[in-house]
Enzyme design. Structure first.
Site, PDB file in Angstrom:
ATOM      1  N   GLY A 475       0.827  -1.202   0.000  1.00 28.28           N
ATOM      2  CA  GLY A 475       0.000   0.000   0.000  1.00 28.28           C
ATOM      3  C   GLY A 475       0.858   1.247   0.000  1.00 28.28           C
ATOM      4  O   GLY A 475       2.081   1.190   0.132  1.00 28.28           O
ATOM      5  N   SER A 476       0.205   2.396  -0.171  1.00 25.76           N
ATOM      6  CA  SER A 476       0.894   3.681  -0.188  1.00 25.76           C
ATOM      7  C   SER A 476       0.244   4.608   0.821  1.00 25.76           C
ATOM      8  O   SER A 476      -0.961   4.534   1.081  1.00 25.76           O
ATOM      9  CB  SER A 476       0.854   4.308  -1.587  1.00 25.76           C
ATOM     10  OG  SER A 476       1.503   3.480  -2.531  1.00 25.76           O
ATOM     11  N   GLY A 477       1.063   5.505   1.394  1.00 21.56           N
ATOM     12  CA  GLY A 477       0.563   6.443   2.387  1.00 21.56           C
ATOM     13  C   GLY A 477       1.041   7.846   2.110  1.00 21.56           C
ATOM     14  O   GLY A 477       1.481   8.171   0.998  1.00 21.56           O
ATOM     15  N   PHE A 479       3.663   9.515   3.107  1.00 17.68           N
ATOM     16  CA  PHE A 479       5.075   9.804   2.901  1.00 17.68           C
ATOM     17  C   PHE A 479       5.812   8.725   2.113  1.00 17.68           C
ATOM     18  O   PHE A 479       7.022   8.767   1.996  1.00 17.68           O
ATOM     19  CB  PHE A 479       5.777   9.985   4.255  1.00 17.68           C
ATOM     20  CG  PHE A 479       5.378  11.255   4.955  1.00 17.68           C
ATOM     21  CD1 PHE A 479       5.785  12.482   4.473  1.00 17.68           C
ATOM     22  CD2 PHE A 479       4.578  11.215   6.080  1.00 17.68           C
ATOM     23  CE1 PHE A 479       5.411  13.651   5.107  1.00 17.68           C
ATOM     24  CE2 PHE A 479       4.191  12.383   6.718  1.00 17.68           C
ATOM     25  CZ  PHE A 479       4.606  13.607   6.232  1.00 17.68           C
ATOM     26  N   GLY A 480       5.118   7.732   1.578  1.00 20.33           N
ATOM     27  CA  GLY A 480       5.823   6.716   0.816  1.00 20.33           C
ATOM     28  C   GLY A 480       4.976   5.477   0.609  1.00 20.33           C
ATOM     29  O   GLY A 480       3.748   5.505   0.713  1.00 20.33           O
ATOM     30  N   VAL A 482       4.703   0.965   1.104  1.00 25.66           N
ATOM     31  CA  VAL A 482       5.066  -0.155   1.957  1.00 25.66           C
ATOM     32  C   VAL A 482       5.099  -1.420   1.110  1.00 25.66           C
ATOM     33  O   VAL A 482       4.157  -1.707   0.359  1.00 25.66           O
ATOM     34  CB  VAL A 482       4.074  -0.328   3.121  1.00 25.66           C
ATOM     35  CG1 VAL A 482       4.499  -1.484   4.020  1.00 25.66           C
ATOM     36  CG2 VAL A 482       3.976   0.965   3.930  1.00 25.66           C
ATOM     37  N   LYS A 496       8.772   0.047   4.762  1.00 22.42           N
ATOM     38  CA  LYS A 496       8.184   1.349   4.465  1.00 22.42           C
ATOM     39  C   LYS A 496       9.251   2.238   3.846  1.00 22.42           C
ATOM     40  O   LYS A 496      10.196   2.641   4.518  1.00 22.42           O
ATOM     41  CB  LYS A 496       7.621   1.984   5.739  1.00 22.42           C
ATOM     42  CG  LYS A 496       6.922   3.307   5.516  1.00 22.42           C
ATOM     43  CD  LYS A 496       6.319   3.826   6.821  1.00 22.42           C
ATOM     44  CE  LYS A 496       5.597   5.139   6.616  1.00 22.42           C
ATOM     45  NZ  LYS A 496       5.013   5.642   7.885  1.00 22.42           N
ATOM     46  N   ASP A 591      -2.283  10.697  14.312  1.00 27.52           N
ATOM     47  CA  ASP A 591      -2.898  10.308  13.034  1.00 27.52           C
ATOM     48  C   ASP A 591      -3.546   8.928  13.134  1.00 27.52           C
ATOM     49  O   ASP A 591      -3.349   8.070  12.281  1.00 27.52           O
ATOM     50  CB  ASP A 591      -1.856  10.321  11.920  1.00 27.52           C
ATOM     51  CG  ASP A 591      -2.492  10.332  10.523  1.00 27.52           C
ATOM     52  OD1 ASP A 591      -3.662  10.736  10.409  1.00 27.52           O
ATOM     53  OD2 ASP A 591      -1.821   9.941   9.556  1.00 27.52           O
TER      54      ASP A 591
END
Length: 768
Positions: A475-477, A479-480, A482, A496, A591
Site C-alpha cells: 500500500g501507499s501512504g 510519505f511513501g 510499503v 516502508k 494520526d
C-alpha cells in the site's frame, strides 16, 4: 503548459514509454520526476527541448538502451537520478559516450546511476566536476581503474563505487577530497596498499573497502580520524599486519569489520576505548594471545565475533557486563577453562557459538543458556551439562573424610554447626547479590527498552522486494509506500520506503525511527531495522498478515463480528494508554485511523505509522504550525490551532470507534452541512434508534435471543465514542478510563450473550 516549471509523477503505476515529443512546449521546465513507476523503453531526446532543466529524476523504472549524450547539453543540470533501470553507455565514440561528456555539466551536484548495467569504465577526465557532491555508480558493472584525477572533485561528500569490477590501486589523489564523508569502494577487485592519504579526509564518516584484494598493513594514521569515523570495513582482503594500536583511538566508531584477512598479533587492552561500538567482527584472522578483558566494558556492543583465530586462555568473566550483546561468536579458537557464569546476565543474547575450543566444566543453565542448543558447544570434549546438549552429565562431587574416632565426633557435631553458619551467610550473600543483579538488570531494561535492530542493507531490501516491484506493494501512504519482503533469515517484514521528494519525509523518517525504537507494547507495531542513505530511507517493520482494519471494514470479502471489533478496539485503546501514560515522556500519535491499525495472524490489533507523532516533553501540550493529520479524524483544536495533546488522540479514537461499528467514514458523502458522523450517532442514541446507524452485519433478526444484548452493547460503545469526541478537550475522558470502560462493555456483552445461549437451549427443550 508553457509556463510549467516542475512536473512530478513519482510513485504511481504509469507504464509504457515516454512520448518522444514530451519536451516540446515546456521551455521553462526545471524539474521532471517520474521515479518509481513502471515506465520502459528508451529515454527520448526531449532533453534538448527543455534546456532549463536543473533536476531530472527517472529512477526505479525499466528504461533501457543508452543514456543519451544529449543530457550533457543541459548546462543547468544539478541533479540526475537514473538509479535502477536497464540503461547502458554507448562507447562507440567519445561524442556519444555519456560519461565522457559529463565534464561539461559544471553545475552538477548529484549523479545517481547505480543498479544499471553500464558496462563501461570511469571517465579519465573529471576536471570540471568541481561542484559534484554525490556520485553513486554502485552495481553498474564498471571496469578499469579509478582515474588519478578523481581528486579534482573537490566538493564530493559521498562517493559510491561499490559492487563493480574496478581494479588497480586506490588513488592517492583521493586525499584531496577534503569534504568527503562516505567512501564506498567495497566489493571490487582493487589491489595494492591502503594509501595513507585517506587519513587526510578529516570529515570521513564511513570507509568501506571490504571485498577487494588489498594487501599490506592497516594504516596507523586511521586513528587520527577519531572525531568523525563511524564505520570502518576492511573485511575480506589480504591485509597481513598487526592491528595498529592507534586504531583503538576511534572512540566514536560504531561499526568495525576487519574479518577475513591474515592479521596477526595480540589484541590490546586499549580495545576497551571504543566505548560506543555496536558491532565488531575480527573473525577469520591469525590473531592470538588472551582475549582482552577490557572488551567487557563495551556496554553498547550488540555483536562480537572473534571466531576462527588463535585466542587462548579463559573467556574473560567481564564479558558478562556487555548487557546489550545479542551475538557472541568465539568458535574455532584455543580457549580453555570454564564458561563464566557471568554470561548468564546477558539476557539479550540470542546467538552463542563456543564450538571447537578446549573448554571444560559445567555449562551454565541460567539466563540465555536455557535457549541454546548443542550446536553452541560442539567439539569441547571436557564440557558437561544437560542431556539435551548431547554431552556428558556433570558428576556430583563427594568428599570422603577419614579420621579417628575423635575426628568422627567433630564431624558429627561440630562440622554441621559450622556448615549451618556458612550456609546461612552464603545464602544471605547470594540473596543480596541476586537482588542487586536483578535490580541492575531491571534498571537496564527500563533505561534501554528499545529493540536492538537487525542490520539490513539497501541492497538486501532491493533483493527481498524484487527491486521494490509492484507485486510486493502492500500500500501507499502520505510519505511513501510499503512493500512486503522476506529477509535472509526467513522473517517476513513490511518495508516502508519514504518518498524523499515529499515535504516532511525526512522528518517523518526520523520521527518514526526515534519513537518506534524507544517503545515496546504488544499492541504497537514493532520496528526490526532501518536503512538510511542520502537518497534512500526506509524502516523495516513487523509484517501484519491480516492487513489493516480499514481493509476488513470495507472489503466485500471480509467481515468482523461484534466481538472481533470490540477486541481490536481494546487493543488500540491499550496501545494509546501506553503511549499516553506508560512512557516517561508522553507520546501523541496524531494520526489514528483504520488504515493505521494493523492486524496480525491472530487478529490482534497493532497501532502503526508514527511518522507525525509527537513527544510531549516538558508539558501536556504543544503547538505546531503545519497540520499533517487526516481530515475527519483530527480533533478540532488540532485542525484550527495546531494544538497537540493526548486528548487529540482520544478524539481520533472516538471517531475510529464509531466508524468501526457503523462502517461509515467520517468523510462519507452522506454527511453534508452540519451533520457529520458524530452528530448522526448522537441523534440515533437520543431517538433510541441505534439499529439505524450501526453496521447491519452486526445485528440479526429482532426475534434473535442475542438481539437485545447486541443493541445494548452497541449503544454503550457509541456513548463511549461520543464522550471521546467531546468538542472541548477538557470534556473528553482519558485513555485509561477508555480501556476500563471497554473491558466492562466486553464483560457485560459476554455475560448477556452467554445468558441468551442458556435461554435458547432451555426453550429448545420445551414442547411446542
Amino acid at each position: 503548459m508553457s509556463t510549467i516549471q516542475t512536473l512530478s509523477l513519482t510513485l504511481n503505476h504509469l507504464s509504457g514509454s515516454l512520448p518522444a515529443n514530451i519536451g516540446l512546449g515546456v521551455p521553462n521546465l526545471q524539474g521532471f520526476f517520474v521515479s518509481m513507476n513502471e515506465l520502459s523503453g528508451l529515454i527520448p531526446n526531449f532533453i534538448s527541448n527543455a534546456s532549463k532543466i536543473t533536476k531530472l529524476g527517472m529512477a526505479v523504472n525499466s528504461f533501457s538502451g543508452f543514456i543519451p549524450s544529449t543530457v550533457c547539453a543541459l548546462e543547468n543540470l544539478q541533479s540526475l537520478n537514473l538509479h535502477e533501470n536497464h540503461l547502458t553507455i554507448d562507447t562507440s565514440s567519445a561524442e556519444v559516450n555519456f560519461l565522457s561528456c559529463l565534464d561539461t555539466l559544471r553545475d552538477l551536484r548529484r549523479l545517481q546511476l547505480s543498479n544499471n548495467p553500464l558496462n563501461t569504465s570511469l571517465p579519465a577526465s573529471n576536471r570540471n566536476l568541481t561542484r559534484l557532491e554525490y556520485m553513486d555508480l554502485s552495481n553498474c558493472n564498471m571496469r578499469g581503474s579509478i582515474p588519478s584525477d578523481i581528486g579534482n572533485m573537490s566538493s564530493l561528500i559521498a562517493l559510491y563505487l561499490r559492487y563493480n569490477q574496478l581494479s588497480g590501486p586506490i588513488q592517492t589523489t583521493m586525499g584531496s577530497l577534503k569534504n568527503l564523508q562516505r567512501l564506498y569502494l567495497n566489493d571490487n577487485q582493487l589491489q595494492g596498499y591502503i594509501p595513507n592519504e585517506l587519513c587526510q579526509l578529516e570529515n570521513l564518516v564511513d570507509l568501506q573497502l571490504g571485498g577487494n584484494q588489498l594487501s599490506g598493513s592497516i594504516p596507523s594514521c586511521l586513528g587520527d580520524l577519531a572525531t568523525a569515523l563511524r564505520t570502518l570495513s576492511l573485511n575480506s582482503n589480504l591485509l597481513n599486519s598487526t592491528i595498529p594500536s592507534t586504531l583503538w583511538r576511534l572512540q566514536y566508531i560504531l561499526h568495525v569489520n576487519l574479518s577475513s584477512n591474515t592479521l596477526i598479533g595480540h589484541l590490546s587492552e586499549d580495545i576497551g576505548n571504543l566505548k560506543v561500538v555496536t558491532d565488531m567482527d575480527l573473525s577469520s584472522n591469525h590473531l592470538s594471545g588472551i582475549a582482552p578483558g577490557s572488551i567487557g566494558g563495551l556496554q553498547d556492543l550488540v555483536k562480537l565475533s572473534l571466531a576462527n583465530n588463535s585466542f587462548e586462555g579463559p573467556i574473560p568473566t567481564s564479558f558478562g557486563n556487555m548487557l546489550s550483546l545479542e551475538l557472541l561468536d568465539l568458535s574455532q579458537n584455543n580457549l580453555s577453562g570454564e564458561i563464566p557464569k557471568s554470561l548468564e546476565a546477558l539476557l539479550r543474547l540470542s546467538y552463542l557459538n563456543l564450538s571447537f575450543n578446549r573448554l571444560l566444566g559445567e555449562i551454565p543453565t541460567g539466563g540465555p543458556f536455557r535457549n541454546f542448543s548443542a550446536q553452541s558447544f560442539v567439539s569441547n570434549g571436557a564440557l558437561c551439562g544437560a542431556p539435551q546438549l548431547h554431552i556428558a552429565a556433570c558428576k556430583n562431587r563427594t568428599i570422603k573424610l577419614h579420621s579417628t574416632k575423635a575426628r568422627g565426633s567433630i564431624l558429627k557435631y561440630v562440622i554441621p554447626g559450622i556448615m549451618s553458619v556458612v550456609l546461612l551467610v552464603t545464602s544471605m550473600s547470594m540473596f543480596i547479590l541476586c537482588r542487586k543483579r536483578h535490580v541492575e538488570v531491571a534498571r537496564e531494561t527500563t533505561l534501554w527498552p528499545q529493540l536492538q535492530w537487525r542490520r539490513v542493507s539497501y541492497q538486501e531490501l532491493l533483493n527481498v522486494t524484487n527491486g521494490l516491484n509492484e507485486s510486493n506493494l502492500l500500500g501507499s501512504g502520505g510519505f511513501g509506500s510499503v512493500y512486503k519482503g522476506t529477509l535472509s533469515d526467513g522473517i517476513n517484514v513490511a518495508i516502508k520506503v519514504f518518498n524523499l521528494q515529499l515535504e516532511g519525509a525526512f522528518t517523518s523518517f526520523d520521527t518514526e525511527c526515534e519513537i518506534l525504537s524507544n517503545i515496546r507494547h504488544r499492541n504497537l507495531i514493532k520496528i526490526i531495522s532501518c536503512c538510511s542513505q542520502i537518497d534512500f530511507k526506509a524502516v523495516v517493520l513487523e509484517y501484519m498478515p491480516n492487513g489493516s482494519l480499514e481493509k476488513w471494514l470495507y472489503s466485500q470479502n471480509f467481515c468482523l463480528n461484534i466481538l472481533q471489533r470490540l477486541n481490536i478496539m481494546i487493543d488500540v485503546a491499550s496501545a494509546l494508554e501506553y503511549l499516553h501514560h506508560g512512557t516517561e515522556i508522553p507520546i501523541v500519535h496524531c494520526d489514528l485511523k483504520p488504515s493505521n491499525i494493523l492486524l496480525d495472524g491472530d487478529m490482534v490489533g497493532h497501532v502503526a505509522d508514527f511518522g507525525i507523532a509527537r513527544l510531549l516533553g516538558g508539558g501536556d501540550s504543544m503547538t505546531q504550525t503545519m497540520t499533517l493529520a487526516t481530515i475527519g479524524y483530527m480533533a478540532p483544536e488540532y485542525g484550527t490551532e495546531g494544538i497537540v495533546t493526548r486528548r487529540g488522540d482520544v478524539y481520533s479514537f472516538g471517531v475510529v470507534l464509531m466508524e468501526t461499528f457503523t462502517k461509515r467514514k467520517p468523510t462519507d458523502e452522506m454527511f453534508v452541512g452540519e451533520t457529520g458522523l458524530k452528530q448522526w450517532v448522537a441523534n440515533s442514541l437520543l431517538s433510541d434508534a441505534i439499529v439505524e446507524v450501526v453496521d447491519a452485519n452486526l445485528l440479526g433478526a429482532e426475534n434473535d435471543f442475542s438481539f437485545v444484548s447486541k443493541t445494548d452493547c452497541l449503544s454503550s460503545i457509541m456513548r463511549l465514542a461520543l464522550s471521546c469526541c467531546a468538542g472541548s478537550p477538557e470534556g473528553r475522558i482519558n485513555m485509561q478510563d477508555v480501556v476500563v470502560t471497554l473491558n466492562k462493555i466486553m464483560i457485560k456483552f459476554l455475560k448477556d450473550a452467554a445468558g441468551g445461549v442458556v435461554l435458547r437451549r432451555h426453550l429448545a427443550q420445551q414442547p411446542l
